[in-house]
Write a protein that holds these residues in place. Structure first.
Motif, PDB file in Angstrom:
ATOM      1  N   ASP A 144      54.767 -25.162 -38.991  1.00 58.67           N
ATOM      2  CA  ASP A 144      53.914 -26.044 -39.768  1.00 58.67           C
ATOM      3  C   ASP A 144      54.596 -27.348 -40.162  1.00 58.67           C
ATOM      4  OD1 ASP A 144      51.915 -24.217 -39.604  1.00 58.67           O
ATOM      5  OD2 ASP A 144      52.238 -23.371 -41.605  1.00 58.67           O
ATOM      6  N   ASP A 145      55.941 -27.306 -40.341  1.00 59.91           N
ATOM      7  CA  ASP A 145      56.629 -28.505 -40.785  1.00 59.91           C
ATOM      8  C   ASP A 145      57.201 -29.307 -39.626  1.00 59.91           C
ATOM      9  OD1 ASP A 145      59.846 -27.041 -41.693  1.00 59.91           O
ATOM     10  OD2 ASP A 145      58.411 -26.555 -40.097  1.00 59.91           O
ATOM     11  N   ASP A 146      56.888 -28.886 -38.383  1.00 58.32           N
ATOM     12  CA  ASP A 146      57.494 -29.519 -37.224  1.00 58.32           C
ATOM     13  C   ASP A 146      57.121 -30.984 -37.080  1.00 58.32           C
ATOM     14  OD1 ASP A 146      57.557 -26.784 -34.819  1.00 58.32           O
ATOM     15  OD2 ASP A 146      58.577 -27.087 -36.732  1.00 58.32           O
ATOM     16  N   ALA A 147      55.905 -31.350 -37.412  1.00 56.38           N
ATOM     17  CA  ALA A 147      55.410 -32.678 -37.075  1.00 56.38           C
ATOM     18  C   ALA A 147      56.159 -33.788 -37.798  1.00 56.38           C
ATOM     19  CB  ALA A 147      53.922 -32.772 -37.393  1.00 56.38           C
ATOM     20  N   MET A 148      56.839 -33.487 -38.928  1.00 55.08           N
ATOM     21  CA  MET A 148      57.541 -34.519 -39.676  1.00 55.08           C
ATOM     22  C   MET A 148      58.928 -34.793 -39.126  1.00 55.08           C
ATOM     23  SD  MET A 148      55.295 -35.435 -41.727  1.00 55.08           S
ATOM     24  CE  MET A 148      56.294 -36.553 -42.703  1.00 55.08           C
ATOM     25  N   PHE A 149      59.414 -33.979 -38.201  1.00 51.97           N
ATOM     26  CA  PHE A 149      60.764 -34.102 -37.676  1.00 51.97           C
ATOM     27  C   PHE A 149      60.708 -34.833 -36.341  1.00 51.97           C
ATOM     28  CE2 PHE A 149      65.070 -32.442 -38.130  1.00 51.97           C
ATOM     29  CZ  PHE A 149      65.589 -32.720 -36.890  1.00 51.97           C
ATOM     30  N   SER A 150      61.449 -35.925 -36.212  1.00 49.47           N
ATOM     31  CA  SER A 150      61.315 -36.716 -35.003  1.00 49.47           C
ATOM     32  C   SER A 150      62.624 -37.078 -34.327  1.00 49.47           C
ATOM     33  CB  SER A 150      60.537 -38.004 -35.297  1.00 49.47           C
ATOM     34  OG  SER A 150      61.233 -38.771 -36.253  1.00 49.47           O
ATOM     35  N   CYS A 151      63.752 -36.824 -34.933  1.00 49.10           N
ATOM     36  CA  CYS A 151      65.015 -37.188 -34.274  1.00 49.10           C
ATOM     37  C   CYS A 151      66.133 -36.282 -34.763  1.00 49.10           C
ATOM     38  CB  CYS A 151      65.351 -38.652 -34.551  1.00 49.10           C
ATOM     39  SG  CYS A 151      65.567 -39.020 -36.294  1.00 49.10           S
ATOM     40  N   PRO A 152      67.221 -36.163 -33.992  1.00 45.80           N
ATOM     41  CA  PRO A 152      68.336 -35.302 -34.406  1.00 45.80           C
ATOM     42  C   PRO A 152      68.945 -35.771 -35.719  1.00 45.80           C
ATOM     43  CG  PRO A 152      68.526 -35.921 -32.096  1.00 45.80           C
ATOM     44  CD  PRO A 152      67.441 -36.748 -32.676  1.00 45.80           C
ATOM     45  N   ASN A 153      69.382 -34.818 -36.530  1.00 49.35           N
ATOM     46  CA  ASN A 153      70.041 -35.118 -37.796  1.00 49.35           C
ATOM     47  C   ASN A 153      71.545 -35.047 -37.583  1.00 49.35           C
ATOM     48  OD1 ASN A 153      71.070 -35.152 -40.409  1.00 49.35           O
ATOM     49  ND2 ASN A 153      69.318 -34.004 -41.242  1.00 49.35           N
ATOM     50  N   GLU A 154      72.195 -36.192 -37.681  1.00 45.04           N
ATOM     51  CA  GLU A 154      73.631 -36.246 -37.396  1.00 45.04           C
ATOM     52  C   GLU A 154      74.461 -35.621 -38.506  1.00 45.04           C
ATOM     53  OE1 GLU A 154      74.571 -40.280 -36.699  1.00 45.04           O
ATOM     54  OE2 GLU A 154      73.360 -40.438 -34.857  1.00 45.04           O
ATOM     55  N   ASN A 155      73.825 -35.342 -39.638  1.00 48.24           N
ATOM     56  CA  ASN A 155      74.584 -34.835 -40.781  1.00 48.24           C
ATOM     57  C   ASN A 155      74.628 -33.318 -40.843  1.00 48.24           C
ATOM     58  OD1 ASN A 155      75.077 -37.465 -41.756  1.00 48.24           O
ATOM     59  ND2 ASN A 155      73.009 -37.513 -42.678  1.00 48.24           N
ATOM     60  N   LYS A 156      74.015 -32.649 -39.885  1.00 44.86           N
ATOM     61  CA  LYS A 156      74.093 -31.188 -39.891  1.00 44.86           C
ATOM     62  C   LYS A 156      74.120 -30.670 -38.464  1.00 44.86           C
ATOM     63  CE  LYS A 156      69.231 -29.705 -40.005  1.00 44.86           C
ATOM     64  NZ  LYS A 156      69.311 -28.546 -39.114  1.00 44.86           N
ATOM     65  N   GLU A 157      74.566 -29.462 -38.328  1.00 45.93           N
ATOM     66  CA  GLU A 157      74.600 -28.837 -37.008  1.00 45.93           C
ATOM     67  C   GLU A 157      73.175 -28.495 -36.596  1.00 45.93           C
ATOM     68  OE1 GLU A 157      76.584 -24.966 -34.753  1.00 45.93           O
ATOM     69  OE2 GLU A 157      77.086 -25.417 -36.836  1.00 45.93           O
ATOM     70  N   MET A 158      72.805 -28.947 -35.386  1.00 49.18           N
ATOM     71  CA  MET A 158      71.438 -28.719 -34.903  1.00 49.18           C
ATOM     72  C   MET A 158      71.242 -27.263 -34.517  1.00 49.18           C
ATOM     73  SD  MET A 158      69.770 -31.597 -35.027  1.00 49.18           S
ATOM     74  CE  MET A 158      68.459 -31.453 -33.813  1.00 49.18           C
ATOM     75  N   THR A 159      70.073 -26.734 -34.859  1.00 49.84           N
ATOM     76  CA  THR A 159      69.708 -25.369 -34.509  1.00 49.84           C
ATOM     77  C   THR A 159      68.617 -25.399 -33.426  1.00 49.84           C
ATOM     78  OG1 THR A 159      67.911 -25.210 -36.119  1.00 49.84           O
ATOM     79  CG2 THR A 159      70.145 -24.676 -36.902  1.00 49.84           C
ATOM     80  N   SER A 160      68.334 -24.254 -32.860  1.00 51.62           N
ATOM     81  CA  SER A 160      67.266 -24.181 -31.860  1.00 51.62           C
ATOM     82  C   SER A 160      65.932 -24.592 -32.475  1.00 51.62           C
ATOM     83  CB  SER A 160      67.176 -22.762 -31.290  1.00 51.62           C
ATOM     84  OG  SER A 160      66.876 -21.831 -32.315  1.00 51.62           O
ATOM     85  N   ARG A 161      65.720 -24.260 -33.742  1.00 55.33           N
ATOM     86  CA  ARG A 161      64.481 -24.640 -34.422  1.00 55.33           C
ATOM     87  C   ARG A 161      64.375 -26.154 -34.544  1.00 55.33           C
ATOM     88  NH1 ARG A 161      60.564 -22.379 -37.439  1.00 55.33           N
ATOM     89  NH2 ARG A 161      59.746 -23.540 -39.235  1.00 55.33           N
ATOM     90  N   ASP A 162      65.520 -26.800 -34.851  1.00 54.50           N
ATOM     91  CA  ASP A 162      65.524 -28.259 -34.941  1.00 54.50           C
ATOM     92  C   ASP A 162      65.140 -28.892 -33.607  1.00 54.50           C
ATOM     93  OD1 ASP A 162      66.384 -28.190 -37.602  1.00 54.50           O
ATOM     94  OD2 ASP A 162      68.490 -28.139 -37.017  1.00 54.50           O
ATOM     95  N   TRP A 163      65.743 -28.389 -32.531  1.00 56.22           N
ATOM     96  CA  TRP A 163      65.441 -28.955 -31.206  1.00 56.22           C
ATOM     97  C   TRP A 163      63.982 -28.713 -30.824  1.00 56.22           C
ATOM     98  CZ3 TRP A 163      68.238 -32.595 -29.647  1.00 56.22           C
ATOM     99  CH2 TRP A 163      69.628 -32.602 -29.794  1.00 56.22           C
ATOM    100  N   ASN A 164      63.446 -27.567 -31.264  1.00 57.35           N
ATOM    101  CA  ASN A 164      62.041 -27.300 -30.968  1.00 57.35           C
ATOM    102  C   ASN A 164      61.138 -28.283 -31.710  1.00 57.35           C
ATOM    103  OD1 ASN A 164      59.935 -25.603 -29.721  1.00 57.35           O
ATOM    104  ND2 ASN A 164      59.451 -25.072 -31.841  1.00 57.35           N
ATOM    105  N   ARG A 165      61.500 -28.607 -32.962  1.00 58.15           N
ATOM    106  CA  ARG A 165      60.709 -29.589 -33.709  1.00 58.15           C
ATOM    107  C   ARG A 165      60.702 -30.940 -32.991  1.00 58.15           C
ATOM    108  NH1 ARG A 165      63.433 -28.473 -39.620  1.00 58.15           N
ATOM    109  NH2 ARG A 165      62.152 -26.701 -40.259  1.00 58.15           N
ATOM    110  N   ILE A 166      61.863 -31.364 -32.545  1.00 64.10           N
ATOM    111  CA  ILE A 166      61.946 -32.640 -31.830  1.00 64.10           C
ATOM    112  C   ILE A 166      61.131 -32.581 -30.541  1.00 64.10           C
ATOM    113  CG2 ILE A 166      63.510 -34.203 -30.599  1.00 64.10           C
ATOM    114  CD1 ILE A 166      65.707 -33.328 -32.570  1.00 64.10           C
ATOM    115  N   GLY A 167      61.289 -31.476 -29.806  1.00 62.42           N
ATOM    116  CA  GLY A 167      60.550 -31.322 -28.554  1.00 62.42           C
ATOM    117  C   GLY A 167      59.057 -31.382 -28.771  1.00 62.42           C
ATOM    118  N   LYS A 168      58.561 -30.723 -29.818  1.00 57.95           N
ATOM    119  CA  LYS A 168      57.119 -30.731 -30.105  1.00 57.95           C
ATOM    120  C   LYS A 168      56.641 -32.126 -30.459  1.00 57.95           C
ATOM    121  CE  LYS A 168      54.696 -27.785 -32.200  1.00 57.95           C
ATOM    122  NZ  LYS A 168      54.129 -26.915 -33.262  1.00 57.95           N
ATOM    123  N   ASP A 169      57.439 -32.850 -31.286  1.00 59.03           N
ATOM    124  CA  ASP A 169      57.047 -34.216 -31.638  1.00 59.03           C
ATOM    125  C   ASP A 169      56.948 -35.096 -30.395  1.00 59.03           C
ATOM    126  OD1 ASP A 169      56.769 -33.757 -34.292  1.00 59.03           O
ATOM    127  OD2 ASP A 169      58.654 -34.675 -34.905  1.00 59.03           O
TER     128      ASP A 169
END
Length: 382
Positions: free
Chosen positions: A14-39
Protein backbone atom coordinates in the motif's frame (compact mmCIF):
# COMPACT_ATOMS: atom_id res chain seq x y z
CA UNK A 1 15.84 -21.74 7.16
CA UNK A 2 12.75 -22.20 4.97
CA UNK A 3 11.27 -18.98 3.58
CA UNK A 4 7.70 -18.09 4.58
CA UNK A 5 6.12 -17.97 1.13
CA UNK A 6 2.67 -17.28 2.53
CA UNK A 7 3.84 -13.98 3.97
CA UNK A 8 5.49 -13.07 0.67
CA UNK A 9 2.23 -13.77 -1.08
CA UNK A 10 0.05 -11.64 1.18
CA UNK A 11 2.42 -8.78 1.99
CA UNK A 12 0.84 -5.37 1.37
CA UNK A 13 2.32 -2.84 -1.04
CA UNK A 14 0.00 0.00 0.00
CA UNK A 15 2.86 2.41 0.70
CA UNK A 16 4.79 1.54 -2.45
CA UNK A 17 3.58 4.41 -4.61
CA UNK A 18 5.35 7.08 -2.50
CA UNK A 19 8.79 5.49 -2.96
CA UNK A 20 10.58 6.46 -6.14
CA UNK A 21 14.35 6.22 -5.75
CA UNK A 22 17.01 4.36 -3.74
CA UNK A 23 17.72 5.67 -0.25
CA UNK A 24 21.46 6.17 0.11
CA UNK A 25 21.18 6.46 3.88
CA UNK A 26 20.12 2.88 4.52
CA UNK A 27 20.79 -0.59 3.26
CA UNK A 28 18.32 -1.43 0.50
CA UNK A 29 16.03 -4.41 1.03
CA UNK A 30 14.13 -6.50 -1.50
CA UNK A 31 10.97 -4.65 -0.45
CA UNK A 32 12.64 -1.32 -1.21
CA UNK A 33 13.66 -2.48 -4.68
CA UNK A 34 10.15 -3.76 -5.29
CA UNK A 35 8.72 -0.34 -4.39
CA UNK A 36 11.05 1.33 -6.87
CA UNK A 37 10.26 -1.26 -9.53
CA UNK A 38 6.51 -0.76 -9.10
CA UNK A 39 6.84 3.03 -9.31
CA UNK A 40 8.85 2.72 -12.50
CA UNK A 41 6.33 0.25 -13.94
CA UNK A 42 3.52 2.70 -13.24
CA UNK A 43 5.53 5.47 -14.91
CA UNK A 44 6.10 3.33 -18.01
CA UNK A 45 9.86 3.11 -17.46
CA UNK A 46 9.85 -0.64 -17.97
CA UNK A 47 13.55 -1.24 -18.59
CA UNK A 48 14.54 0.78 -15.52
CA UNK A 49 11.91 -1.10 -13.53
CA UNK A 50 13.47 -4.36 -14.64
CA UNK A 51 16.87 -3.28 -13.33
CA UNK A 52 15.42 -2.42 -9.91
CA UNK A 53 13.45 -5.65 -9.71
CA UNK A 54 16.52 -7.69 -10.61
CA UNK A 55 18.38 -5.98 -7.75
CA UNK A 56 15.57 -7.01 -5.42
CA UNK A 57 15.59 -10.59 -6.68
CA UNK A 58 19.32 -10.79 -6.10
CA UNK A 59 18.48 -10.36 -2.42
CA UNK A 60 15.35 -12.52 -2.38
CA UNK A 61 15.11 -14.76 -5.46
CA UNK A 62 11.70 -16.27 -4.54
CA UNK A 63 9.87 -13.07 -3.64
CA UNK A 64 6.30 -13.27 -4.99
CA UNK A 65 5.84 -9.59 -5.79
CA UNK A 66 9.28 -9.14 -7.31
CA UNK A 67 8.75 -12.10 -9.62
CA UNK A 68 5.32 -10.91 -10.72
CA UNK A 69 6.52 -7.36 -11.34
CA UNK A 70 9.57 -8.62 -13.24
CA UNK A 71 7.30 -10.70 -15.48
CA UNK A 72 5.11 -7.64 -16.09
CA UNK A 73 8.13 -5.51 -16.96
CA UNK A 74 9.39 -8.12 -19.42
CA UNK A 75 5.99 -8.33 -21.06
CA UNK A 76 5.81 -4.56 -21.44
CA UNK A 77 9.15 -4.40 -23.26
CA UNK A 78 8.04 -7.13 -25.64
CA UNK A 79 9.90 -10.04 -24.08
CA UNK A 80 6.80 -12.22 -23.87
CA UNK A 81 8.59 -15.57 -23.79
CA UNK A 82 10.89 -14.40 -20.98
CA UNK A 83 7.86 -13.09 -19.08
CA UNK A 84 6.15 -16.47 -19.36
CA UNK A 85 9.30 -18.20 -18.12
CA UNK A 86 9.32 -16.02 -14.99
CA UNK A 87 5.65 -16.70 -14.34
CA UNK A 88 6.15 -20.44 -14.80
CA UNK A 89 9.05 -20.38 -12.36
CA UNK A 90 6.92 -18.43 -9.86
CA UNK A 91 4.13 -21.00 -10.27
CA UNK A 92 6.50 -23.75 -9.24
CA UNK A 93 7.24 -21.77 -6.08
CA UNK A 94 3.57 -20.97 -5.40
CA UNK A 95 1.70 -23.95 -6.90
CA UNK A 96 -1.40 -23.37 -4.76
CA UNK A 97 -1.71 -19.66 -5.49
CA UNK A 98 -4.72 -19.16 -7.77
CA UNK A 99 -3.65 -15.66 -8.80
CA UNK A 100 -0.13 -16.65 -9.83
CA UNK A 101 -1.47 -19.63 -11.76
CA UNK A 102 -3.91 -17.32 -13.53
CA UNK A 103 -1.18 -14.77 -14.31
CA UNK A 104 0.82 -17.59 -15.84
CA UNK A 105 -2.14 -18.66 -17.94
CA UNK A 106 -2.54 -15.17 -19.40
CA UNK A 107 1.19 -15.00 -20.11
CA UNK A 108 0.86 -18.28 -22.02
CA UNK A 109 -1.97 -16.76 -24.09
CA UNK A 110 0.26 -13.80 -24.91
CA UNK A 111 2.71 -16.32 -26.36
CA UNK A 112 0.02 -18.07 -28.38
CA UNK A 113 0.21 -21.17 -26.15
CA UNK A 114 -3.50 -21.69 -25.59
CA UNK A 115 -3.38 -25.28 -24.35
CA UNK A 116 -0.78 -24.35 -21.77
CA UNK A 117 -2.86 -21.34 -20.77
CA UNK A 118 -5.95 -23.50 -20.35
CA UNK A 119 -4.01 -25.87 -18.12
CA UNK A 120 -2.97 -23.04 -15.80
CA UNK A 121 -6.50 -21.63 -15.72
CA UNK A 122 -7.87 -25.06 -14.75
CA UNK A 123 -5.30 -25.32 -11.97
CA UNK A 124 -6.21 -21.84 -10.77
CA UNK A 125 -9.92 -22.75 -10.63
CA UNK A 126 -9.11 -25.92 -8.67
CA UNK A 127 -7.30 -23.81 -6.09
CA UNK A 128 -10.01 -21.15 -5.90
CA UNK A 129 -13.23 -21.63 -7.85
CA UNK A 130 -14.47 -18.21 -6.63
CA UNK A 131 -11.69 -16.30 -8.44
CA UNK A 132 -13.10 -14.78 -11.62
CA UNK A 133 -9.93 -14.23 -13.67
CA UNK A 134 -9.24 -17.84 -14.74
CA UNK A 135 -12.82 -18.10 -15.99
CA UNK A 136 -12.11 -15.12 -18.24
CA UNK A 137 -8.94 -16.82 -19.39
CA UNK A 138 -10.76 -20.04 -20.23
CA UNK A 139 -13.33 -18.04 -22.19
CA UNK A 140 -10.55 -16.50 -24.26
CA UNK A 141 -9.13 -19.95 -24.96
CA UNK A 142 -12.49 -21.22 -26.20
CA UNK A 143 -12.97 -18.07 -28.28
CA UNK A 144 -9.60 -18.65 -29.94
CA UNK A 145 -10.96 -21.88 -31.43
CA UNK A 146 -14.35 -20.26 -32.19
CA UNK A 147 -16.19 -22.35 -29.60
CA UNK A 148 -18.33 -19.44 -28.47
CA UNK A 149 -20.92 -21.59 -26.68
CA UNK A 150 -18.27 -22.88 -24.25
CA UNK A 151 -16.75 -19.41 -24.05
CA UNK A 152 -20.16 -18.06 -23.05
CA UNK A 153 -20.40 -20.57 -20.19
CA UNK A 154 -17.03 -19.38 -18.88
CA UNK A 155 -17.97 -15.70 -19.15
CA UNK A 156 -21.17 -16.46 -17.24
CA UNK A 157 -19.16 -18.27 -14.55
CA UNK A 158 -16.94 -15.20 -14.16
CA UNK A 159 -19.96 -12.90 -14.00
CA UNK A 160 -21.67 -15.08 -11.40
CA UNK A 161 -18.67 -14.41 -9.17
CA UNK A 162 -18.28 -10.75 -10.15
CA UNK A 163 -21.40 -9.31 -11.86
CA UNK A 164 -19.69 -6.00 -12.70
CA UNK A 165 -16.61 -7.61 -14.24
CA UNK A 166 -16.32 -5.35 -17.28
CA UNK A 167 -13.94 -7.55 -19.31
CA UNK A 168 -16.19 -10.57 -18.86
CA UNK A 169 -19.30 -8.60 -19.83
CA UNK A 170 -17.56 -7.31 -22.94
CA UNK A 171 -16.33 -10.79 -23.82
CA UNK A 172 -19.81 -12.20 -23.30
CA UNK A 173 -21.24 -9.63 -25.70
CA UNK A 174 -18.64 -10.57 -28.33
CA UNK A 175 -19.49 -14.27 -27.91
CA UNK A 176 -23.23 -13.64 -28.05
CA UNK A 177 -22.73 -11.58 -31.21
CA UNK A 178 -20.62 -14.34 -32.76
CA UNK A 179 -23.51 -16.71 -32.08
CA UNK A 180 -25.84 -14.40 -34.02
CA UNK A 181 -27.85 -12.85 -31.19
CA UNK A 182 -27.08 -9.24 -32.05
CA UNK A 183 -29.96 -7.74 -30.06
CA UNK A 184 -28.71 -9.32 -26.83
CA UNK A 185 -25.13 -8.36 -27.70
CA UNK A 186 -26.19 -4.72 -28.17
CA UNK A 187 -27.92 -4.73 -24.78
CA UNK A 188 -24.77 -6.05 -23.11
CA UNK A 189 -22.48 -3.61 -24.93
CA UNK A 190 -24.70 -0.76 -23.72
CA UNK A 191 -24.45 -2.02 -20.15
CA UNK A 192 -20.66 -2.04 -20.47
CA UNK A 193 -20.77 1.52 -21.80
CA UNK A 194 -22.73 2.55 -18.72
CA UNK A 195 -19.66 1.47 -16.73
CA UNK A 196 -17.16 3.09 -19.11
CA UNK A 197 -18.64 5.29 -21.85
CA UNK A 198 -15.21 6.15 -23.23
CA UNK A 199 -14.03 2.68 -24.23
CA UNK A 200 -13.44 2.75 -28.02
CA UNK A 201 -13.31 -1.04 -28.31
CA UNK A 202 -16.82 -1.41 -26.91
CA UNK A 203 -18.15 1.30 -29.22
CA UNK A 204 -16.49 -0.45 -32.19
CA UNK A 205 -18.04 -3.83 -31.43
CA UNK A 206 -21.39 -2.18 -30.74
CA UNK A 207 -21.18 -0.62 -34.21
CA UNK A 208 -20.38 -4.01 -35.71
CA UNK A 209 -23.45 -5.51 -34.05
CA UNK A 210 -25.70 -2.73 -35.37
CA UNK A 211 -24.10 -3.21 -38.79
CA UNK A 212 -24.88 -6.94 -38.69
CA UNK A 213 -28.51 -6.12 -37.89
CA UNK A 214 -28.68 -3.80 -40.89
CA UNK A 215 -29.04 -0.71 -38.69
CA UNK A 216 -26.59 1.46 -40.59
CA UNK A 217 -27.54 4.72 -38.88
CA UNK A 218 -26.71 3.45 -35.37
CA UNK A 219 -23.64 1.66 -36.67
CA UNK A 220 -22.32 4.94 -38.09
CA UNK A 221 -22.97 6.65 -34.75
CA UNK A 222 -20.87 3.93 -33.10
CA UNK A 223 -18.02 4.29 -35.58
CA UNK A 224 -18.09 8.07 -35.21
CA UNK A 225 -17.82 7.70 -31.43
CA UNK A 226 -14.83 5.41 -31.90
CA UNK A 227 -13.19 7.91 -34.22
CA UNK A 228 -13.70 10.77 -31.76
CA UNK A 229 -11.49 8.85 -29.33
CA UNK A 230 -9.28 7.00 -31.80
CA UNK A 231 -9.09 9.02 -35.07
CA UNK A 232 -6.37 6.79 -36.53
CA UNK A 233 -8.53 3.64 -36.37
CA UNK A 234 -8.49 2.81 -40.08
CA UNK A 235 -10.91 -0.14 -39.80
CA UNK A 236 -13.55 2.17 -38.32
CA UNK A 237 -13.11 4.61 -41.21
CA UNK A 238 -13.35 1.76 -43.74
CA UNK A 239 -16.47 0.27 -42.15
CA UNK A 240 -18.05 3.71 -41.92
CA UNK A 241 -17.36 4.24 -45.62
CA UNK A 242 -18.99 0.93 -46.55
CA UNK A 243 -22.13 1.97 -44.66
CA UNK A 244 -22.23 5.37 -46.36
CA UNK A 245 -21.99 3.56 -49.71
CA UNK A 246 -24.91 1.31 -48.75
CA UNK A 247 -26.93 4.43 -47.95
CA UNK A 248 -26.05 6.12 -51.22
CA UNK A 249 -23.93 8.72 -49.42
CA UNK A 250 -21.02 8.44 -51.82
CA UNK A 251 -19.21 11.68 -51.02
CA UNK A 252 -19.19 10.79 -47.32
CA UNK A 253 -17.99 7.29 -48.20
CA UNK A 254 -15.16 8.65 -50.31
CA UNK A 255 -14.04 10.89 -47.44
CA UNK A 256 -14.02 7.92 -45.07
CA UNK A 257 -11.97 5.73 -47.42
CA UNK A 258 -9.49 8.55 -48.01
CA UNK A 259 -9.05 8.91 -44.24
CA UNK A 260 -8.42 5.16 -43.92
CA UNK A 261 -5.85 5.34 -46.74
CA UNK A 262 -4.09 8.27 -45.05
CA UNK A 263 -3.60 6.05 -42.02
CA UNK A 264 -2.60 2.89 -43.92
CA UNK A 265 -2.34 2.85 -47.70
CA UNK A 266 -1.48 -0.87 -47.91
CA UNK A 267 -5.00 -2.25 -47.46
CA UNK A 268 -6.26 -3.59 -50.79
CA UNK A 269 -9.88 -3.76 -49.64
CA UNK A 270 -9.95 -0.03 -48.82
CA UNK A 271 -8.62 0.86 -52.28
CA UNK A 272 -11.26 -1.48 -53.74
CA UNK A 273 -14.00 0.24 -51.75
CA UNK A 274 -12.73 3.63 -52.89
CA UNK A 275 -12.79 2.44 -56.50
CA UNK A 276 -16.35 1.22 -56.11
CA UNK A 277 -17.37 4.61 -54.73
CA UNK A 278 -15.79 6.42 -57.69
CA UNK A 279 -17.70 4.06 -59.99
CA UNK A 280 -20.98 4.96 -58.29
CA UNK A 281 -20.10 8.64 -58.74
CA UNK A 282 -19.44 8.05 -62.42
CA UNK A 283 -15.73 8.92 -62.12
CA UNK A 284 -14.44 5.87 -63.98
CA UNK A 285 -10.88 7.13 -64.44
CA UNK A 286 -10.43 7.57 -60.68
CA UNK A 287 -12.13 4.23 -60.13
CA UNK A 288 -9.67 2.50 -62.44
CA UNK A 289 -6.74 4.07 -60.59
CA UNK A 290 -8.07 2.91 -57.21
CA UNK A 291 -8.75 -0.63 -58.44
CA UNK A 292 -5.26 -0.73 -59.99
CA UNK A 293 -3.79 0.14 -56.58
CA UNK A 294 -5.80 -2.68 -54.98
CA UNK A 295 -4.44 -5.09 -57.61
CA UNK A 296 -0.86 -3.90 -57.01
CA UNK A 297 -1.27 -4.76 -53.33
CA UNK A 298 -3.18 -8.02 -53.86
CA UNK A 299 -2.43 -9.49 -57.32
CA UNK A 300 -5.02 -12.27 -56.84
CA UNK A 301 -7.86 -9.90 -55.92
CA UNK A 302 -10.35 -11.20 -58.49
CA UNK A 303 -13.14 -8.72 -57.81
CA UNK A 304 -10.72 -5.82 -58.19
CA UNK A 305 -9.88 -7.01 -61.72
CA UNK A 306 -13.57 -7.32 -62.57
CA UNK A 307 -14.52 -3.91 -61.23
CA UNK A 308 -11.47 -2.26 -62.79
CA UNK A 309 -12.32 -3.82 -66.14
CA UNK A 310 -15.89 -2.53 -65.87
CA UNK A 311 -14.58 0.97 -65.11
CA UNK A 312 -12.26 0.83 -68.13
CA UNK A 313 -15.13 -0.26 -70.38
CA UNK A 314 -17.20 2.69 -69.15
CA UNK A 315 -14.33 5.11 -69.81
CA UNK A 316 -13.72 3.66 -73.29
CA UNK A 317 -10.41 1.94 -72.49
CA UNK A 318 -11.62 -1.34 -74.02
CA UNK A 319 -8.26 -3.03 -74.48
CA UNK A 320 -7.20 -2.27 -70.89
CA UNK A 321 -10.46 -3.87 -69.80
CA UNK A 322 -9.89 -6.90 -72.03
CA UNK A 323 -6.46 -7.48 -70.49
CA UNK A 324 -8.02 -7.49 -67.03
CA UNK A 325 -10.86 -9.83 -67.96
CA UNK A 326 -8.31 -12.22 -69.42
CA UNK A 327 -6.37 -12.02 -66.15
CA UNK A 328 -9.51 -13.06 -64.29
CA UNK A 329 -9.88 -16.03 -66.64
CA UNK A 330 -6.36 -17.08 -65.65
CA UNK A 331 -7.19 -16.77 -61.96
CA UNK A 332 -10.68 -18.24 -61.97
CA UNK A 333 -12.73 -18.69 -65.18
CA UNK A 334 -16.23 -17.36 -64.52
CA UNK A 335 -19.28 -16.53 -66.61
CA UNK A 336 -18.91 -12.89 -65.57
CA UNK A 337 -15.36 -12.74 -66.92
CA UNK A 338 -16.33 -14.39 -70.20
CA UNK A 339 -19.22 -11.95 -70.54
CA UNK A 340 -16.80 -9.08 -70.00
CA UNK A 341 -14.47 -10.44 -72.66
CA UNK A 342 -17.40 -10.63 -75.06
CA UNK A 343 -18.41 -7.03 -74.33
CA UNK A 344 -14.84 -5.85 -74.98
CA UNK A 345 -14.57 -7.70 -78.29
CA UNK A 346 -17.97 -6.35 -79.30
CA UNK A 347 -16.86 -2.81 -78.50
CA UNK A 348 -13.67 -3.40 -80.53
CA UNK A 349 -15.72 -4.58 -83.51
CA UNK A 350 -14.73 -8.27 -83.41
CA UNK A 351 -18.15 -9.94 -83.30
CA UNK A 352 -16.76 -13.44 -83.92
CA UNK A 353 -14.58 -13.37 -80.82
CA UNK A 354 -17.40 -11.72 -78.92
CA UNK A 355 -19.79 -14.55 -79.79
CA UNK A 356 -17.20 -17.17 -78.75
CA UNK A 357 -16.84 -15.50 -75.36
CA UNK A 358 -20.61 -15.14 -74.93
CA UNK A 359 -21.05 -18.85 -75.68
CA UNK A 360 -18.56 -19.65 -72.87
CA UNK A 361 -20.49 -17.41 -70.49
CA UNK A 362 -23.85 -19.06 -71.32
CA UNK A 363 -22.31 -22.54 -70.99
CA UNK A 364 -21.17 -21.68 -67.45
CA UNK A 365 -24.35 -19.83 -66.46
CA UNK A 366 -27.42 -19.92 -68.75
CA UNK A 367 -28.82 -16.83 -67.04
CA UNK A 368 -26.32 -14.76 -69.02
CA UNK A 369 -28.22 -15.44 -72.29
CA UNK A 370 -30.82 -12.78 -71.55
CA UNK A 371 -28.11 -10.27 -70.65
CA UNK A 372 -26.15 -11.10 -73.79
CA UNK A 373 -29.21 -10.74 -76.00
CA UNK A 374 -29.84 -7.33 -74.46
CA UNK A 375 -26.22 -6.39 -75.08
CA UNK A 376 -26.43 -7.40 -78.74
CA UNK A 377 -29.70 -5.52 -79.23
CA UNK A 378 -28.51 -2.36 -77.52
CA UNK A 379 -28.71 0.61 -79.93
CA UNK A 380 -25.36 1.83 -81.18
CA UNK A 381 -24.20 5.06 -79.59
CA UNK A 382 -24.28 8.10 -81.84
Amino acid sequence: MTQDKTNLNTASDDDDAMFSCPNENKEMTSRDWNRIGKDLLMAGAFEDALVALEDGLALEPENYDLLKNKADALSNIGQKAESLAVYEYASTLYPEDAKMLSFTGFAALENGQFEKGASYFDRSILENSEFEMPWLGKALVYSSVLDFEEALKCYDAALEISPDFKEALFGKAVAVSALGDYDQAIAIYNSVLEMDPEDPDVWYYLALAYDALGDGANAIIGYEKVLEMHPDFDDAWNNKGILHNAMGQFEEALYAFDKAIEIDDSQADVWFNKGYTHTMLGDFDSAGEAFARAIDIAPDFENAYLEAAFAYVQSGAVFKALDLYNKVLELNPTAEAWFGVGVCHMAAGDQEKADEAFEQAIAMDPRYKELIDAQKNKPAEA
